[in-house]
Enzyme design. Structure first.
Site, short mmCIF file in Angstrom:
data_model
loop_
_atom_site.label_atom_id
_atom_site.label_comp_id
_atom_site.label_asym_id
_atom_site.label_seq_id
_atom_site.Cartn_x
_atom_site.Cartn_y
_atom_site.Cartn_z
N GLN A 1 0.85 -1.18 0.00
CA GLN A 1 0.00 0.00 0.00
C GLN A 1 0.89 1.22 0.00
OE1 GLN A 1 -2.66 0.75 3.37
NE2 GLN A 1 -4.22 0.93 1.82
N SER A 2 0.90 1.89 -1.10
CA SER A 2 1.77 3.07 -1.18
C SER A 2 1.01 4.28 -0.70
CB SER A 2 2.20 3.29 -2.62
OG SER A 2 1.10 3.78 -3.35
N THR A 3 1.73 5.34 -0.47
CA THR A 3 1.09 6.57 -0.01
C THR A 3 0.12 7.09 -1.07
OG1 THR A 3 3.13 7.56 -0.76
CG2 THR A 3 2.84 7.39 1.60
N HIS B 1 5.51 1.83 0.51
CA HIS B 1 6.43 2.24 -0.55
C HIS B 1 5.66 2.53 -1.83
CE1 HIS B 1 10.40 1.16 1.18
NE2 HIS B 1 9.60 0.59 2.04
#
Ligand SMILES: [Zn+2]
Length: 712
Positions: free
Chosen positions: A37-39, A79
Site C-alpha cells: 500500500q503506497s502513499t 512504498h
C-alpha cells in the site's frame, strides 16, 4: 508437460473457483500473497484495501492451499510502486516465482503489483515460464493462456495510465495554487506565515535583526565572503530553522557560512517574491533521481512584490547580477585573464598542480619594487581554510623566461619553417584537387547550357526545367570557384627568402627585445601570452613547473626550494671575504659595527646588524668567532675552572679583576680562555685580589652590553 495434461483432464475439478486452472501441480507449491500500500494508493483507496488484501488469503485457502502454505510478503507497505528498484518485497516475490516455488501469486488488483509496466511484464513472463497462477479480486489468471495474458497486460497499462493522470491532477492543482501565489511552501528563516496564511516578518526581533544585518553588511561590503568575515569577526551567529527531524520547526543559531549567505542572497522570498519550480527532477537510467537548478527564465512561477520583504525586488536583482559578475571574476571556470600591469610574468596563466584551479597573483613590496607571489587561494576564499599553495614568483618567472629564450633559437625556428614548407607542399596537392572540382563544375554548367539551347522554346514546361538546371549549375560553378580562390589565398602563405630572413632575425631579436629595459612588463607579458598556453605549479622541496607552449609542446622545469627573503639579498663577495677575516677577531655584532663604520651596506641596502651577520655566516658556511676560538684550543669557564682546580665563580672573579685574560666569543658576552700556563694564578689565602691584578682592567671587564672595541 504432465501438468498441462493434468489441466486438461481435470477440467472442472477442484472447487467452483477457476474450474480449469488450479491443478495438483500448482497446489504442491506455495501460494504467495503480496500486500502493498503506497502513499499514493492510500490517497485513492483509503485504508480498507489492506484488509482486502489480507482477505485474499481466504480465497487461496478456498482454492485448496492450506493456510500455513500461504506466504505473506508485506514488507513493501508504504512504498510507492513507481519503480521496483527499492521495493525489497517485490523483488523477493520475483525471486520466489523464478525459482518455481510459487504455485499462485495473490494480490489485490494484481496490476498494481508493479505499477511500472516493465516490472509487470517481467513478472508475467516469469509466471508463464514457471506455470504459476495469478489471482486478484476479479478472478484467476493463467499466464500461459492468451486471453488471460492479454487481460493482465491491459490492466497493467491502465494502472500506469491511472498513475499518470493522478499525478497530473495533483500537479495541476499544485500549479494553479502556485500561479496564484497561494501555495504554502516552506519559508526561509526570518519570514513566517500568520494564521491567515499571509507571509509576515518573524516576530522574533533577534531573527529579524540577524537577517537585516546580513543584507546591510552585503550592501556595505559588496561581497559575500566579506559578509561571512564580518559575522565571524564580530562573533555573530545566524538563525536556521530545522525543516526535518524531531525538532522540526525549531530555531537554532550557528555560524554563518558562505554557502548560506549565497543561498539567502539568491532567495527571492527575501525580496517579497513568490516562486515555484526553481528546480527540475529527472530520473536517470540507473533509477537515481537528480535535481537540477534552472535559470530564472525557466522557473514555472515568479511573482515579485507579493509579500513583505527584507529588500526590494530591485535590490534583489542588483545583488544577483553582482554575484554573477563576482562569480565570473573568481569562478572555478575562470579562464585566462588578459595581461594587466604589474611585473608577474605569468599572471593569468598559472594553474595549481594540487587542486587544478587557476592561481592568482599577489604582490609584496620589496627593496627593488614589487615582487610577485603565485597563490592558490580559492578554497581559502570559500571556506577561510588555509592557502592551498603559495610560492614566490620571481624565480618561476625567471625560469619561464629562460625557457622562452632557449626555445626561440635559430634551430627551433628552422624546424618550424621546415614544417611550414611541408604544409605548403600539401596545399599544392589540395589546390590541384580543388582545380579539378572547378573544371568539373564548368563542364556541368556547359552541358546544362547546351541542353537548354537545344530544347524547343514552345515546350515551355521542359524549357523552364532545363533553365532552372542551368542556373543551378552556374551557381555551383560560381561557388566552387569562390571557394577555390578563398582556400588559395589562405594557403598561399609561401615563405620566400625574405620572410625566412625576417623570421630568423626574430630569433636573434627576441632576446634583445626581451631583455631590453625599455620593454614594459605588459609587453613582456603579451609575448608570454603569445607563446605559452599555461603553466602548472607544484611546490614540494622544490618547485616543479609544467610549461605548456602554444602548439602543444610541454616542458617540465624544476627550480630549487624558494629561499627566504634575506637569502635572496646578495651580499658582495668582497664583503663576505671581509666578514670572514673580521670573524677571526670579532663577534657578529662587532663585525656589523665595523662594516657600518666603513660605510658598507647589506645586500638589502641597509645597515648591518649582528643577526644579519649570523645569517650571512650560516648561508656562506663561515665559522663563528666562538667556533674559531674553540678550534684554537680556548676553554670555557667550566673547563678553565677544572684546569685551575677551582670553581667557575672564582674564574669569573679572576677575569673581572684581571688575574685571567679572556676573549669575548659572542654577543651574549660569553668568554673563552687560553689554557693556563705555568704562571697561572692559584688561590692564595689572605692576599687581596686587587693587589694581584696583572692585566689592564679595561680589556677584561665582563661586558654584557654588547659594546664593542675594535681598531678601525
Ligand atoms: Zn590549489
Amino acid at each position: 508437460m504432465t501438468e498441462s495434461m493434468d489441466r486438461n483432464t481435470q477440467s472442472g475439478g477442484i472447487l467452483n473457483l477457476g474450474p480449469s486452472k488450479v491443478t495438483a501441480a500448482h497446489l504442491k507449491r506455495d501460494a504467495f500473497l503480496y500486500v502493498r500500500q503506497s502513499t499514493l494508493h492510500q490517497v485513492l483507496q483509503n485504508t480498507e484495501s489492506t484488509q482486502r488484501q489480507y482477505a485474499l488469503q481466504q480465497r487461496a485457502v478456498a482454492l485448496g492451499w492450506p493456510m500455513e502454505r500461504v506466504q505473506v510478503i508485506d514488507c513493501d507497505l508504504g512504498h510507492s510502486g513507481a519503480s521496483a528498484l527499492d521495493r525489497e518485497g517485490f523483488q523477493q516475490l520475483v525471486a520466489e516465482v523464478s525459482l518455481g516455488h510459487a504455485g499462485i501469486v495473490l494480490g489485490l488488483e494484481v496490476s498494481r503489483l508493479a505499477r511500472n509496466s516493465a516490472d509487470w511484464q517481467r513478472l508475467l513472463e516469469l509466471c508463464a515460464l514457471t506455470d504459476a497462477l495469478i489471482l486478484d479480486e476479479d478472478g484467476l489468471y493463467d499466464c500461459n493462456d492468451f486471453n488471460d495474458r492479454l487481460l493482465l497486460g491491459l490492466k497493467g497499462t491502465l494502472s500506469e495510465a491511472e498513475l499518470h493522470f493522478l499525478r497530473a491532477r495533483m500537479r495541476g492543482g499544485l500549479l494553479n495554487k502556485a500561479r496564484r501565489g497561494e501555495l504554502v511552501s516552506p519559508l526561509p528563516v526570518g519570514l513566517i506565515y500568520d494564521e491567515s496564511r499571509h507571509v509576515r516578518f518573524d516576530p522574533d526581533q533577534q531573527v529579524q535583526q540577524a537577517v537585516r544585518l546580513l543584507f546591510e553588511t552585503y550592501r556595505r561590503t559588496g561581497a559575500a565572503h566579506a559578509t561571512v568575515m564580518h559575522f565571524q569577526r564580530e562573533g555573530l551567529r545566524f538563525p536556521r530553522r530545522l525543516h526535518t527531524g524531531a525538532q522540526k520547526g525549531e530555531l537554532i543559531w550557528g555560524e554563518l557560512s558562505l554557502s548560506r549567505v549565497l543561498q539567502i542572497l539568491h532567495n527571492p522570498r527575501y525580496a517579497g517574491a513568490f516562486f515555484f519550480g526553481r528546480t527540475r527532477t529527472r530520473t536517470w537510467p540507473d533509477g537515481e533521481k537528480r535535481t537540477q537548478r534552472l535559470p530564472v527564465e525557466e522557473w514555472l512561477v515568479l511573482i515579485p512584490n507579493l509579500h513583505v520583504g527584507y529588500i526590494t525586488w530591485e535590490e534583489y536583482q542588483e545583488n544577483r547580477r553582482h554575484l554573477q559578475e563576482n562569480a565570473q571574476a573568481h569562478g572555478i571556470d575562470r579562464r585566462k585573464s588578459p595581461p594587466r600591469e604589474g611585473p608577474a610574468l605569468l599572471q593569468g596563466l598559472v594553474v595549481c598542480g594540487v587542486c587544478g584551479l587557476r592561481m592568482t597573483v599577489r604582490y609584496h613590496v620589496g627593496q627593488a619594487g614589487l615582487y610577485p607571489d603565485y597563490v592558490c587561494q580559492r578554497a581559502h576564499i570559500n571556506r577561510a581554510s588555509p592557502l592551498c599553495q603559495h610560492m614566490p614568483g620571481q624565480a618561476i618567472d625567471a625560469a619561464v623566461s629562460r625557457l622562452l629564450l632557449e626555445s626561440m633559437t635559430p634551430i627551433s625556428l628552422e624546424v618550424a619553417l621546415a614544417v611550414q614548407q611541408e604544409i605548403t607542399a600539401r596545399q599544392d596537392e589540395a589546390d590541384a584537387l580543388r582545380a579539378q572540382q572547378v573544371t568539373r563544375a564548368q563542364y556541368e554548367a556547359d552541358l546544362a547550357a547546351q541542353r537548354y539551347r537545344r530544347v524547343d522554346p514552345n515546350n515551355r514546361l521542359v524549357a523552364s526545367t532545363l533553365e532552372a538546371e542551368w542556373n543551378a549549375a552556374l551557381r555551383t560553378l560560381q561557388e566552387t570557384q569562390q571557394e577555390n580562390e578563398r582556400f588559395r589565398q589562405k594557403g598561399r602563405l609561401l615563405i620566400d627568402d625574405q620572410v625566412r630572413a625576417q623570421v630568423m632575425a626574430l630569433s636573434t631579436d627576441f632576446p634583445k627585445v626581451w631583455n631590453d629595459p625599455h620593454t614594459t612588463d605588459r609587453d613582456r607579458k603579451r609575448l608570454v601570452h603569445l607563446l605559452v598556453e599555461d603553466v602548472t605549479l607544484i611546490k614540494s622541496h622544490e618547485i616543479t613547473l609544467q610549461v605548456r607552449l602554444r602548439g602543444g609542446a610541454t616542458h617540465t622545469l624544476t627550480i630549487p626550494e624558494p629561499q627566504r627573503s634575506w637569502q635572496t639579498w646578495v651580499t658582495p663577495p668582497e664583503v663576505i671575504q671581509l666578514i670572514d677575516t673580521l670573524l677571526n677577531e670579532y663577534t657578529d655584532a662587532q663585525v656589523a659595527t665595523i662594516l657600518n663604520e666603513r660605510g658598507l651596506h647589506s645586500g638589502k641596502g641597509g645597515a648591518f646588524q649582528g643577526h644579519l651577520i649570523g645569517n650571512i655566516r650560516r648561508s656562506y658556511g663561515l665559522k663563528s668567532r666562538y667556533e674559531r676560538l674553540r678550534e684554537g684550543g680556548m676553554l670555557t669557564v667550566a673547563e678553565m675552572a677544572k684546569a685551575l682546580q677551582t670553581g667557575t665563580g672564582t674564574v669569573k672573579e679572576w677575569l673581572k679583576t684581571g688575574l685571567l685574560h679572556g676573549y669575548v666569543s659572542n654577543d651574549k658576552g660569553i668568554y673563552l680562555f687560553a689554557p693556563p700556563g705555568p704562571d697561572a694564578p692559584t688561590k692564595i689565602q689572605g692576599r687581596k685580589l686587587s693587589k694581584r691584578r696583572c692585566f689592564p682592567a679595561d680589556e677584561n671587564i665582563l661586558d654584557r652590553s654588547k659594546e664593542v672595541q675594535y681598531e678601525s
